[in-house]
Design an enzyme around this catalytic site. Structure first.
Site, PDB file in Angstrom:
ATOM      1  N   ASN A 185       0.838  -1.196   0.000  1.00  0.00           N
ATOM      2  CA  ASN A 185       0.000   0.000   0.000  1.00  0.00           C
ATOM      3  C   ASN A 185       0.875   1.249   0.000  1.00  0.00           C
ATOM      4  O   ASN A 185       1.915   1.296   0.660  1.00  0.00           O
ATOM      5  CB  ASN A 185      -1.030   0.007   1.135  1.00  0.00           C
ATOM      6  N   GLU A 240       0.449   5.213   0.577  1.00  0.00           N
ATOM      7  CA  GLU A 240      -0.463   6.255   1.053  1.00  0.00           C
ATOM      8  C   GLU A 240      -0.038   7.629   0.552  1.00  0.00           C
ATOM      9  O   GLU A 240       1.031   7.797  -0.045  1.00  0.00           O
ATOM     10  CB  GLU A 240      -0.528   6.197   2.589  1.00  0.00           C
ATOM     11  N   CYS A 267      -4.129   0.568  -2.574  1.00  0.00           N
ATOM     12  CA  CYS A 267      -3.965  -0.693  -1.829  1.00  0.00           C
ATOM     13  C   CYS A 267      -2.890  -1.581  -2.454  1.00  0.00           C
ATOM     14  O   CYS A 267      -2.637  -1.539  -3.665  1.00  0.00           O
ATOM     15  CB  CYS A 267      -5.274  -1.470  -1.830  1.00  0.00           C
ATOM     16  N   GLU A 313      -2.953  -4.836  -2.972  1.00  0.00           N
ATOM     17  CA  GLU A 313      -3.451  -5.819  -3.943  1.00  0.00           C
ATOM     18  C   GLU A 313      -3.562  -5.205  -5.324  1.00  0.00           C
ATOM     19  O   GLU A 313      -3.207  -5.815  -6.342  1.00  0.00           O
ATOM     20  CB  GLU A 313      -4.844  -6.322  -3.531  1.00  0.00           C
ATOM     21  N   CYS A 358     -10.134  -5.148   0.729  1.00  0.00           N
ATOM     22  CA  CYS A 358     -11.253  -4.204   0.724  1.00  0.00           C
ATOM     23  C   CYS A 358     -12.151  -4.460  -0.493  1.00  0.00           C
ATOM     24  O   CYS A 358     -11.778  -5.173  -1.433  1.00  0.00           O
ATOM     25  CB  CYS A 358     -10.745  -2.768   0.719  1.00  0.00           C
ATOM     26  N   CYS A 414     -10.667  -3.652  -3.954  1.00  0.00           N
ATOM     27  CA  CYS A 414      -9.707  -4.652  -4.438  1.00  0.00           C
ATOM     28  C   CYS A 414     -10.422  -5.919  -4.881  1.00  0.00           C
ATOM     29  O   CYS A 414     -10.036  -6.552  -5.863  1.00  0.00           O
ATOM     30  CB  CYS A 414      -8.669  -4.961  -3.370  1.00  0.00           C
TER      31      CYS A 414
END
Ligand code: THU
Length: 133
Positions: A45, A47, A56, A58, A87, A90
């Site tokens: 991830n 940010e 993310c 994935e 999530c 994803c």
């Protein structure tokens, strides 16, 4: 895929997780994706100070693979501190490339916490076939 192969995919995701850029959440996520052709792609991830621009782990792994011409996936391992699951966004991106992809969820010690398929994580997914007329 053998348990040993699953464990090495989890370990790869967990090693990648060290490179997560998470100054805000402090919740590092690592992913490792194996394509049907046997290629491996990792993601973490990433940010951003403008929070919604975060991406993310994935999706980074999947987008790396697709950008290299790989769109058929066998299995993805996702590692978080506490074995959290992917999530919704994803899951939707995974569904684009196949509902049978196996999803491994592991904790920070590299222990498998849950194993599922994209189909089971996102029942009734909207997929490319819904756009055919
Ligand atoms: N995150 C992922 O990387 N993958 C998921 O499936 C769930 C959430 C990240 C986004 C953010 O950087 C942090 O975890 C906390 O939400």
């Amino acid at each position: 895929m053998t348990n040993e192969e699953k464990q090495s995919l989890i370990d790869l995701a967990n090693e990648a997780r060290r490179r997560a850029y998470v100054p805000y959440s402090k919740y590092p996520v690592g992913a490792a994706l194996r394509t049907k052709s046997g290629r491996l792609y990792t993601g973490v991830n990433v940010e951003n100070a403008a929070y919604p621009q975060t991406m993310c782990a994935e999706r980074i792994a999947i987008f790396k693979a697709v950008s290299e011409g790989e769109t058929e996936f066998e299995i993805i391992a996702v590692v978080t501190n506490n074995g959290g699951s992917p999530c919704g966004g994803c899951r939707q991106v995974m569904a684009e490339f196949g509902l049978d992809t196996i999803v491994l969820m592991a904790n920070g010690r590299g222990e498998l916490v849950n194993e599922s398929t994209v189909n089971d994580l996102l029942p009734g997914a909207f997929t490319p076939k819904h756009l055919t007329v």
